[in-house]
Scaffold this motif. Structure first.
Motif, PDB file in Angstrom:
ATOM      1  N   ALA A 290      39.922  -1.263 -37.631  1.00 46.78           N
ATOM      2  CA  ALA A 290      39.278  -2.488 -37.167  1.00 46.78           C
ATOM      3  C   ALA A 290      38.877  -3.416 -38.312  1.00 46.78           C
ATOM      4  O   ALA A 290      38.357  -4.507 -38.066  1.00 46.78           O
ATOM      5  CB  ALA A 290      38.040  -2.132 -36.348  1.00 46.78           C
ATOM      6  N   ALA A 291      39.090  -2.974 -39.553  1.00 49.21           N
ATOM      7  CA  ALA A 291      38.693  -3.726 -40.746  1.00 49.21           C
ATOM      8  C   ALA A 291      37.189  -4.003 -40.743  1.00 49.21           C
ATOM      9  O   ALA A 291      36.724  -5.104 -41.033  1.00 49.21           O
ATOM     10  CB  ALA A 291      39.491  -5.022 -40.855  1.00 49.21           C
ATOM     11  N   LEU A 292      36.423  -2.955 -40.410  1.00 54.45           N
ATOM     12  CA  LEU A 292      34.975  -3.055 -40.347  1.00 54.45           C
ATOM     13  C   LEU A 292      34.339  -1.970 -41.196  1.00 54.45           C
ATOM     14  O   LEU A 292      34.979  -0.972 -41.550  1.00 54.45           O
ATOM     15  CB  LEU A 292      34.494  -2.928 -38.893  1.00 54.45           C
ATOM     16  CG  LEU A 292      34.911  -4.042 -37.930  1.00 54.45           C
ATOM     17  CD1 LEU A 292      34.613  -3.637 -36.491  1.00 54.45           C
ATOM     18  CD2 LEU A 292      34.201  -5.347 -38.277  1.00 54.45           C
ATOM     19  N   ASP A 293      33.072  -2.143 -41.478  1.00 59.50           N
ATOM     20  CA  ASP A 293      32.280  -1.178 -42.226  1.00 59.50           C
ATOM     21  C   ASP A 293      31.342  -0.448 -41.267  1.00 59.50           C
ATOM     22  O   ASP A 293      31.009  -0.967 -40.198  1.00 59.50           O
ATOM     23  CB  ASP A 293      31.468  -1.918 -43.305  1.00 59.50           C
ATOM     24  CG  ASP A 293      30.678  -0.971 -44.185  1.00 59.50           C
ATOM     25  OD1 ASP A 293      29.474  -0.790 -43.896  1.00 59.50           O
ATOM     26  OD2 ASP A 293      31.254  -0.401 -45.119  1.00 59.50           O
ATOM     27  N   SER A 294      30.901   0.738 -41.651  1.00 56.48           N
ATOM     28  CA  SER A 294      29.998   1.493 -40.785  1.00 56.48           C
ATOM     29  C   SER A 294      28.734   0.700 -40.448  1.00 56.48           C
ATOM     30  O   SER A 294      28.186   0.835 -39.350  1.00 56.48           O
ATOM     31  CB  SER A 294      29.635   2.825 -41.438  1.00 56.48           C
ATOM     32  OG  SER A 294      28.994   2.623 -42.685  1.00 56.48           O
ATOM     33  N   TYR A 295      28.283  -0.144 -41.374  1.00 54.75           N
ATOM     34  CA  TYR A 295      27.063  -0.916 -41.129  1.00 54.75           C
ATOM     35  C   TYR A 295      27.279  -2.049 -40.126  1.00 54.75           C
ATOM     36  O   TYR A 295      26.312  -2.681 -39.686  1.00 54.75           O
ATOM     37  CB  TYR A 295      26.504  -1.464 -42.449  1.00 54.75           C
ATOM     38  CG  TYR A 295      25.813  -0.411 -43.273  1.00 54.75           C
ATOM     39  CD1 TYR A 295      24.451  -0.165 -43.126  1.00 54.75           C
ATOM     40  CD2 TYR A 295      26.529   0.371 -44.180  1.00 54.75           C
ATOM     41  CE1 TYR A 295      23.813   0.831 -43.860  1.00 54.75           C
ATOM     42  CE2 TYR A 295      25.913   1.369 -44.921  1.00 54.75           C
ATOM     43  CZ  TYR A 295      24.549   1.587 -44.764  1.00 54.75           C
ATOM     44  OH  TYR A 295      23.927   2.565 -45.487  1.00 54.75           O
ATOM     45  N   ASP A 296      28.534  -2.297 -39.747  1.00 56.81           N
ATOM     46  CA  ASP A 296      28.811  -3.308 -38.722  1.00 56.81           C
ATOM     47  C   ASP A 296      28.507  -2.803 -37.319  1.00 56.81           C
ATOM     48  O   ASP A 296      28.377  -3.597 -36.384  1.00 56.81           O
ATOM     49  CB  ASP A 296      30.280  -3.732 -38.791  1.00 56.81           C
ATOM     50  CG  ASP A 296      30.612  -4.504 -40.047  1.00 56.81           C
ATOM     51  OD1 ASP A 296      29.793  -5.352 -40.453  1.00 56.81           O
ATOM     52  OD2 ASP A 296      31.686  -4.252 -40.629  1.00 56.81           O
ATOM     53  N   ILE A 297      28.415  -1.488 -37.157  1.00 54.40           N
ATOM     54  CA  ILE A 297      28.229  -0.928 -35.810  1.00 54.40           C
ATOM     55  C   ILE A 297      26.803  -1.166 -35.320  1.00 54.40           C
ATOM     56  O   ILE A 297      25.832  -0.781 -35.963  1.00 54.40           O
ATOM     57  CB  ILE A 297      28.559   0.578 -35.795  1.00 54.40           C
ATOM     58  CG1 ILE A 297      30.058   0.785 -36.031  1.00 54.40           C
ATOM     59  CG2 ILE A 297      28.152   1.211 -34.468  1.00 54.40           C
ATOM     60  CD1 ILE A 297      30.499   2.222 -36.014  1.00 54.40           C
ATOM     61  N   ASP A 298      26.719  -1.799 -34.150  1.00 54.78           N
ATOM     62  CA  ASP A 298      25.426  -2.081 -33.527  1.00 54.78           C
ATOM     63  C   ASP A 298      25.003  -1.010 -32.530  1.00 54.78           C
ATOM     64  O   ASP A 298      23.811  -0.872 -32.226  1.00 54.78           O
ATOM     65  CB  ASP A 298      25.483  -3.426 -32.767  1.00 54.78           C
ATOM     66  CG  ASP A 298      25.899  -4.585 -33.644  1.00 54.78           C
ATOM     67  OD1 ASP A 298      25.304  -4.752 -34.727  1.00 54.78           O
ATOM     68  OD2 ASP A 298      26.826  -5.329 -33.241  1.00 54.78           O
ATOM     69  N   HIS A 299      25.975  -0.285 -32.007  1.00 59.45           N
ATOM     70  CA  HIS A 299      25.702   0.605 -30.874  1.00 59.45           C
ATOM     71  C   HIS A 299      26.704   1.746 -30.841  1.00 59.45           C
ATOM     72  O   HIS A 299      27.879   1.570 -31.192  1.00 59.45           O
ATOM     73  CB  HIS A 299      25.785  -0.201 -29.567  1.00 59.45           C
ATOM     74  CG  HIS A 299      25.768   0.633 -28.335  1.00 59.45           C
ATOM     75  ND1 HIS A 299      24.673   1.366 -27.948  1.00 59.45           N
ATOM     76  CD2 HIS A 299      26.726   0.861 -27.400  1.00 59.45           C
ATOM     77  CE1 HIS A 299      24.950   2.007 -26.826  1.00 59.45           C
ATOM     78  NE2 HIS A 299      26.178   1.723 -26.477  1.00 59.45           N
ATOM     79  N   VAL A 300      26.242   2.924 -30.408  1.00 57.72           N
ATOM     80  CA  VAL A 300      27.106   4.094 -30.234  1.00 57.72           C
ATOM     81  C   VAL A 300      26.976   4.611 -28.803  1.00 57.72           C
ATOM     82  O   VAL A 300      25.868   4.888 -28.335  1.00 57.72           O
ATOM     83  CB  VAL A 300      26.738   5.225 -31.213  1.00 57.72           C
ATOM     84  CG1 VAL A 300      27.591   6.469 -30.931  1.00 57.72           C
ATOM     85  CG2 VAL A 300      26.922   4.773 -32.661  1.00 57.72           C
ATOM     86  N   ASN A 301      28.112   4.715 -28.132  1.00 52.76           N
ATOM     87  CA  ASN A 301      28.163   5.427 -26.855  1.00 52.76           C
ATOM     88  C   ASN A 301      28.566   6.854 -27.202  1.00 52.76           C
ATOM     89  O   ASN A 301      29.727   7.133 -27.507  1.00 52.76           O
ATOM     90  CB  ASN A 301      29.174   4.779 -25.908  1.00 52.76           C
ATOM     91  CG  ASN A 301      29.086   5.331 -24.511  1.00 52.76           C
ATOM     92  OD1 ASN A 301      29.232   6.529 -24.307  1.00 52.76           O
ATOM     93  ND2 ASN A 301      28.848   4.460 -23.541  1.00 52.76           N
TER      94      ASN A 301
END
Length: 411
Positions: A290-301
């Motif tokens: 996704a070309a994202l960093d772990s700190y970009d995640i706002d939410h975990v299901n």
């Protein structure tokens, strides 16, 4: 490699919280368990409770005259697929079916029918076995029946990665779209494995809750006193398209399936390894795609099965890889464990969380176990702007699948 943006354009759900996306979202957002005691099929077992999709006869009426030949897992998949296709604004009467793929994961298939036909064979001999016994049992007939129902003549696949099957199906469908093997993918998972054998088997291995006197409090992901999950059934189907194609036909995507990560533990048939290295690699692979960093995640299901070992391992994974403490929910507290359907149902719920800016609470959880450094949503839904979310799915055999979903923003 540059990956095309893959859009989620339609959702279809049949779960113990109700028939359809709206009913399921309402039920999950309320945060109340759907478990019911004294399931007649499970009478006499140590765990005689379950989470069931309501209305067996109503489902058959909706399916039509073909219902007699279909296992329950296939019926659930067909109805969820119909809703998803309609939600996406697609018309099977006019689409090019050769460019439509079907990928429906299923972990176990028609276990209830296996048992029924086995009893008939033992008691009455081979002539008593139905000629429809194999079609109603095999897991891949869910994908097959969806294909036949909707005239989808592209690739048709049925991944079986245990409780990660639905998520594996979505990752596989994304690959098919990326490779140009199809233009539309009907993808997700289904399961109707609430049967005497499966329930007794899970109970024997200590996976099921023993709260027979308080079944609506039985499934409690991440709670200190969790003791196992509740058997459940359901189906979740998502329509995936390349975002450019969806926009060109005038559709508005619900969200993007931005990245998928799949790994194997190569460790143990049922237990996760300490530290969850395989699950971490899946999470990081999905973020990389996704070309994202772990700190970009706002939410975990979360996968959140309400078992002692799984929840502890997953909580550790989240705290270690996502130390900024994104919000965490776990729908199995409400829905029970739908096994092969869980990953797809939870991916659909993650899409709805992104769209509604609302994180459902974890049923039966007042606060997570003290040593879990994760931000569980409890007691009531939480208003939150979620731009990037991860949906975890882990299955027996060491299967790890993580999906990263992002909000739709046309550029």
């Amino acid at each position: 490699m540059k990956y095309p943006a893959i859009a989620v354009t339609g959702l279809g759900l049949l779960t113990p919280a109700g028939e359809g996306v709206a009913a399921t979202w309402h039920g999950v957002s309320q945060g109340r368990s759907t478990a019911a005691t004294h399931d007649p099929l499970l009478a006499g077992l140590s765990a005689d409770f379950s989470c069931r999709v309501p209305g067996h006869e109503a489902l058959d009426r909706q399916i039509g005259r073909r219902a007699w030949r279909m296992g329950r897992h296939a019926k659930l998949a067909v109805l969820a697929a119909r809703e998803a296709v309609q939600d996406a604004g697609l018309d099977p009467r006019v689409w090019d079916g050769s460019r439509v793929a079907v990928v429906v994961g299923c972990g176990m298939g028609g276990t209830e029918k296996w048992e029924e036909q086995s009893i008939l064979l033992d008691q009455n001999g081979p002539n008593a076995v139905s000629p429809a016994s194999i079609p109603v049992i095999v897991p891949n007939l869910a994908a097959g029946e969806v294909s036949m129902d909707l005239g989808a003549r592209g690739p048709s696949l049925a991944p079986a990665t245990a409780c990660a099957s639905g998520a594996t199906a979505l990752a596989t469908a994304r690959d098919l779209l990326t490779l140009g093997a199809c233009d539309i993918a009907i993808a997700g998972g289904t399961e109707a494995a609430v049967s005497r054998m499966t329930t007794a088997g899970f109970a024997a291995m200590g996976a099921l809750s023993r709260r027979t006197k308080a079944v609506t409090a039985a499934s409690r992901p991440f709670a200190a006193d969790r003791d196992g999950f509740v058997m459940a059934e359901g189906a979740g189907i998502l329509i995936l398209e390349r975002a450019t194609d969806a926009v060109a036909r005038g559709a508005r995507p619900r969200a993007l399936l931005a990245g998928c990560g799949s790994t194997s533990d190569a460790y143990h048939p049922t237990a996760p390894p300490q530290g969850a290295p395989g699950a971490e690699r899946a999470l990081r692979a999905a973020l990389d795609q996704a070309a994202l960093d772990s700190y970009d995640i706002d939410h975990v299901n979360a996968h959140g099965t309400s078992t002692v070992l799984n929840d502890a391992t997953e909580a550790g994974l989240i705290a270690r890889v996502l130390p900024h403490r994104p919000s965490v929910t776990a729908p199995k507290g409400v829905l029970g464990h739908t096994l092969g359907a869980a990953g797809a149902i939870e991916a659909a719920l993650t899409v709805l969380t992104i769209q509604h800016h609302l994180v459902p609470p974890i049923a039966n959880l007042q606060a997570p176990e003290a040593e879990f450094d994760i931000d569980c949503v409890t007691k009531q839904p939480r208003r939150q702007e979620v731009r990037v979310a991860a949906s975890h799915s882990f299955g027996f055999g060491g299967h790890n699948v993580v999906l990263v979903l992002t909000a739709w923003a046309q550029t």
